[in-house]
Design a protein around this motif. Structure first.
Motif, short mmCIF file in Angstrom:
data_model
loop_
_atom_site.label_atom_id
_atom_site.label_comp_id
_atom_site.label_asym_id
_atom_site.label_seq_id
_atom_site.Cartn_x
_atom_site.Cartn_y
_atom_site.Cartn_z
N ALA A 177 0.83 -1.21 0.00
CA ALA A 177 0.00 0.00 0.00
C ALA A 177 0.86 1.26 0.00
CB ALA A 177 -0.94 -0.01 1.21
N GLU A 178 1.94 1.25 0.76
CA GLU A 178 2.83 2.42 0.81
C GLU A 178 3.54 2.62 -0.52
OE1 GLU A 178 5.21 1.46 4.13
OE2 GLU A 178 3.65 1.87 5.59
N ARG B 159 0.91 4.06 -2.84
CA ARG B 159 0.64 5.45 -2.47
C ARG B 159 1.77 6.37 -2.93
NH1 ARG B 159 -2.53 7.97 1.74
NH2 ARG B 159 -1.72 10.06 2.14
N LEU C 149 -3.30 -5.65 -1.69
CA LEU C 149 -3.90 -4.46 -1.08
C LEU C 149 -5.07 -4.85 -0.18
CD1 LEU C 149 -3.83 -1.93 -4.06
CD2 LEU C 149 -2.35 -1.96 -2.04
N THR D 270 -6.92 -2.35 2.38
CA THR D 270 -7.22 -1.18 1.57
C THR D 270 -7.47 -1.62 0.13
OG1 THR D 270 -6.47 1.04 0.97
CG2 THR D 270 -4.80 -0.70 1.00
N LEU E 37 -6.71 4.23 -2.08
CA LEU E 37 -5.42 4.91 -2.09
C LEU E 37 -5.45 6.12 -3.02
CD1 LEU E 37 -3.05 1.80 -2.10
CD2 LEU E 37 -3.47 3.37 -0.20
N HIS F 185 -7.27 8.81 -1.15
CA HIS F 185 -6.46 9.37 -0.07
C HIS F 185 -5.39 10.32 -0.60
CE1 HIS F 185 -7.44 5.76 2.77
NE2 HIS F 185 -8.45 6.57 2.58
#
Length: 245
Positions: A137-138, A141, A175, A180, A185, A188
């Motif tokens: 996820a990071e 992102r 994910l 998430t 993402l 966000h």
């Protein structure tokens, strides 16, 4: 971090650090009201180094929710988001950085030998922004955030998956395992960019909406209300930024 605050408190004129938890958010703050540029540089170094040291201790990059500074934005303000990899706000009532409080209970994965080796290379290892096995996820992102800085068109899931050398189905599954989704993402990233744009600049809302990839102002207004519970104009007024229209 508590030990750091106590240690620096032994020296008159040194950084006055504090760690507090408010709800689900932890805040590491520097309470000094520094006025000189060199003192502000010290504040920024303290925040960056303690964030990276904490990440090193747990073997994972701790994502910051936002960073704040008491002083006005400097000419090189655009570099701060690159430095802290999160939304950055100036002219706030405190200087510090916030993150999910759950990271405070993360187990330490470094021992005395690793600490000795790191200190022999310090401060290079703490200033070079090493990756610590970040989550999928990071990584997604970060990819979306970097793209949004140069283009209003965010990449599709397939494009991001190719960049990570996995199939779209595998990316969706990973994910989902991390709680998430690709759409969340994207929302966000756009939300954070919208909040930063409204709070820190007088950029007209219509131009901000276009820069974030919205074809119509009304679509941006609907999305922003869904994200924050208020309108872009009302948020800008509440944040104290200039032009609300």
């Amino acid at each position: 971090m508590d030990r750091a605050a106590t240690f620096y408190g032994l020296f008159p004129g040194g950084p006055e650090l504090a760690l507090e938890v408010v709800g689900a958010e932890a805040r590491f703050t520097v309470r000094n009201d520094f006025a000189r540029d060199e003192d502000r540089f010290l504040t920024e170094c303290v925040l960056a180094i303690w964030h990276r040291l904490s990440s090193w201790l747990v073997g994972r990059r701790i994502p910051l929710a936002h960073a704040a500074f008491r002083y006005p934005p400097p000419p090189h303000r655009q570099e701060y988001e690159l430095l802290f990899d999160c939304p950055v706000h100036f002219g706030q009532d405190r200087t510090g950085a916030a993150f999910d409080a759950r990271w405070l209970t993360a187990p330490l994965v470094r021992d005395e030998g690793a600490l000795d080796a790191m200190l022999r290379r310090a401060p290079f290892d703490l200033l070079s922004r090493p990756e610590y096995g970040t989550t999928v996820a990071e990584q997604v992102r970060r990819t979306l955030t970097q793209r949004l800085r140069t283009s209003p068109r965010l990449p599709a899931l397939g494009e991001v998956a190719a960049g990570l050398a996995v199939s779209p189905a595998t990316l969706r599954r990973r994910l989902r395992q991390e709680g998430t989704s690709f759409q969340q993402l994207k929302d966000h990233v756009r939300r954070d960019a919208a909040i930063a744009g409204l709070a820190e600049s007088g950029e007209p809302i219509a131009e901000l909406a276009a820069r974030l990839g919205f074809s119509e102002d009304t679509a941006f207004h609907r999305a922003f209300r869904r994200w924050t519970g208020t309108t872009p104009g009302a948020y800008r007024i509440a944040s104290g930024s200039a032009d609300a229209c």
